[in-house]
Design an enzyme around this catalytic site. Structure first.
Site, mmCIF file in Angstrom:
data_model
loop_
_atom_site.group_PDB
_atom_site.id
_atom_site.type_symbol
_atom_site.label_atom_id
_atom_site.label_comp_id
_atom_site.label_asym_id
_atom_site.label_seq_id
_atom_site.Cartn_x
_atom_site.Cartn_y
_atom_site.Cartn_z
ATOM 1 N N GLY A 51 46.528 42.335 64.143
ATOM 2 C CA GLY A 51 47.785 42.837 63.615
ATOM 3 C C GLY A 51 48.709 41.708 63.220
ATOM 4 O O GLY A 51 48.260 40.605 62.909
ATOM 5 N N THR A 61 51.555 38.702 63.193
ATOM 6 C CA THR A 61 51.778 37.526 64.023
ATOM 7 C C THR A 61 52.876 37.777 65.040
ATOM 8 O O THR A 61 52.768 37.359 66.206
ATOM 9 C CB THR A 61 52.117 36.320 63.135
ATOM 10 O OG1 THR A 61 50.965 35.994 62.348
ATOM 11 C CG2 THR A 61 52.499 35.110 63.968
ATOM 12 N N CYS A 103 44.605 41.122 55.954
ATOM 13 C CA CYS A 103 45.109 39.858 56.485
ATOM 14 C C CYS A 103 44.601 38.672 55.685
ATOM 15 O O CYS A 103 45.259 37.632 55.623
ATOM 16 C CB CYS A 103 44.717 39.722 57.949
ATOM 17 S SG CYS A 103 42.945 39.820 58.241
ATOM 18 N N GLU A 136 43.776 38.177 66.195
ATOM 19 C CA GLU A 136 43.512 37.978 64.759
ATOM 20 C C GLU A 136 44.762 38.463 64.047
ATOM 21 O O GLU A 136 45.029 39.660 63.981
ATOM 22 C CB GLU A 136 42.256 38.747 64.355
ATOM 23 C CG GLU A 136 41.649 38.276 63.051
ATOM 24 C CD GLU A 136 42.250 38.997 61.859
ATOM 25 O OE1 GLU A 136 43.151 38.403 61.207
ATOM 26 O OE2 GLU A 136 41.839 40.119 61.582
#
Length: 498
Positions: free
Chosen positions: A233, A235, A289, A255
């Site tokens: 998800g 940062t 992402c 991640e």
């Protein structure tokens, strides 16, 4: 696509759907139609505790601890086969939840069995070593044992594939799992868990709680009986999870976000490069992402690439994600659409030149759909917000560079380090530049590829740890060192003559 009566789902604990302790429910919207088609519980801390206790029992007391590696491998293979049989259904559910193209969600569902098959194989590979020693009459060997209860927290963009990235190695290692999908896309995970249970998964090995970050997400990540958190998800959320995990030294794999540079040199095959740029930022509506959201183009071909990228963006067919003619579906939620539109306005205010898109898209027959036109901004500088902050939408920011050193400097000037692309026909430059980029994945003359056998993760604030590949299995194990005396036993340390 109409479904006037929303279906109510429960939590999935001990291989069955159960009602939550409270009455709070969350609507699940179809972003293409605007309709509410399902409702799920907003799990309380009590509900989360129930799921974690189920996972702990399964890990410590149930049938799961007695499963041999070969048994776990057979179960993973059966789950993969069941996913393949239900691929159409699982794809349909995800499209209803997040508005991605059906062909993309179906492709991911068809790919998932390969992840489970891969970790079925790794489950039966030796994970320990016999180590040479400086001592005589001693043997030392290491074994890897399952960590325990894993909290698997997944995002809304690829909910089931990214669950497979976590579940494959976790089950192969012998862990048990409490999964918490995004509140935007909970139904597909609930249905997957039901399918997995039907394959013979023992009760408690895979549980699913649904809900918001508060209270359910916080209750799960802070639960004292959770041994590891595997999160994909943003940062910002990853930072918060790492802080919570640090209090009890839980293991984490994170991640997180990216602002990945896609670098086009003057000697690149420009037709191929533009295809890669389009796929890198407009695939999945830019909601990935690894999106190649910063496009760095060398001076000599800058105008040509901008013009062609803008032309291609304008030609993309935005439409119903279930229609095979559509090339880009919706933004996943109203909140995410507002974020994308906000960044478009910010880019304009900061002086970026709008070359294509830049506004919501209208799709006939879907007046309430969350559509936006593929957008290209040119003349972007690396200090603009549009070049520094992750948008998670179909916005390409095109920056100019003059030399190889300049390209590397701009590419690395970011807090992120998830991925990067290099487009050049000079093989020496390709390897030289890829070696200088601070990114967990570098694609040379291609973009947005991943696979079960190759590690994926980020440098810097793009994450901690790696998913996929053989090392991912180690992320779900503890290493134990065992010493064996093969001699005459231990002598009295205070009477060496004895």
């Amino acid at each position: 696509m109409s479904n006037p009566l929303p279906r109510h789902y429960g939590l999935f604990i001990d291989n069955e759907f159960v009602e939550p302790a409270g009455d709070d429910l969350l609507d699940v919207d179809n972003p293409a139609t605007g309709e509410v088609w399902a409702r799920v519980p907003d799990a309380s801390a009590e509900d989360v505790d129930r799921a974690v206790r189920s996972a702990r029992r399964a890990f410590s007391e149930g049938d799961w601890p007695g499963y041999r590696a070969a048994d776990r491998a057979k179960l993973l293979i059966r789950i993969g086969e069941a996913v393949a049989e239900h691929a159409e259904e699982l794809a349909d559910l995800q499209v209803r939840e997040n508005g991605k193209l059906h062909r993309e969600m179906y492709g991911q569902a068809k790919l998932m069995p390969e992840y489970f098959n891969y970790y079925a194989g790794l489950a039966q590979q030796p994970l320990g070593h016999t180590n040479p020693l400086h001592l005589s009459d001693m043997i030392n060997y290491t074994v890897r044992e399952p960590l325990g209860v894993v909290a698997a927290i997944t995002p809304w963009n690829s909910p089931l594939l990214l669950l497979a990235w976590k579940l494959g190695p976790a089950l192969a290692a012998g862990c048990t799992v409490v999964a918490k999908p995004s509140e935007v896309t909970p139904v597909s995970t609930l249905r997957f868990a039901e399918i997995a249970a039907g394959c013979g998964l023992p009760p408690g090995v895979l549980n699913v709680v649904t809900g918001l970050g508060q209270p359910s997400g916080a209750a799960l990540t802070g639960h004292p009986d959770v041994d590891k958190i595997a999160f994909t998800g943003s940062t910002a959320t990853g930072q918060a999870i790492a802080s919570v995990a640090g209090r009890t030294l839980k293991r984490v794999s994170l991640e997180l976000g990216g602002k990945s540079p896609n670098i086009v040199f003057e000697d690149a095959d420009l037709d191929s490069a533009v295809n890669g740029l389009v796929a890198g930022i407009f695939g999945a509506s830019g909601q990935t992402c690894m999106a190649g959201s910063r496009i760095l183009v060398q001076d000599g071909v800058y105008d040509r690439v901008v013009d062609e990228l803008a032309r291609r963006a304008e030609a993309i067919v935005v439409g119903d994600p279930t229609d095979a003619a559509s090339q880009m579906g919706t933004i996943a939620s109203r909140a995410q659409l507002e974020k994308v539109l906000h960044y478009i306005q910010v880019a304009k205010d900061d002086g970026a030149r709008l070359a294509a898109g830049g506004e919501p898209a209208t799709v006939p027959g879907l007046p309430n759909g969350l559509f936006v036109r593929p957008t290209v901004f040119a003349d972007v500088t690396n200090d603009m917000k549009i070049a520094r902050e992750e948008v998670f939408g179909p916005i390409a920011s095109v920056l100019r560079f003059d030399s190889e050193d300049d390209a590397v400097r701009i590419a690395n000037d970011t807090e992120f380090g998830l991925a990067a692309g290099v487009w050049t026909q000079n093989v020496q430059r390709a390897h030289r530049v890829s070696g200088r980029l601070r990114a967990g994945t570098v694609w040379i003359n291609n973009y947005r590829k991943s696979g079960y056998s190759t590690p994926f993760g980020g440098y810097k604030q793009s994450g901690i740890g790696r998913e996929n590949g053989p090392d991912a299995l180690r992320e779900y194990t503890e290493e134990k060192s065992v010493w064996v005396d093969t001699g005459q036993g231990v002598k009295d340390p205070f009477n060496p003559r004895a």
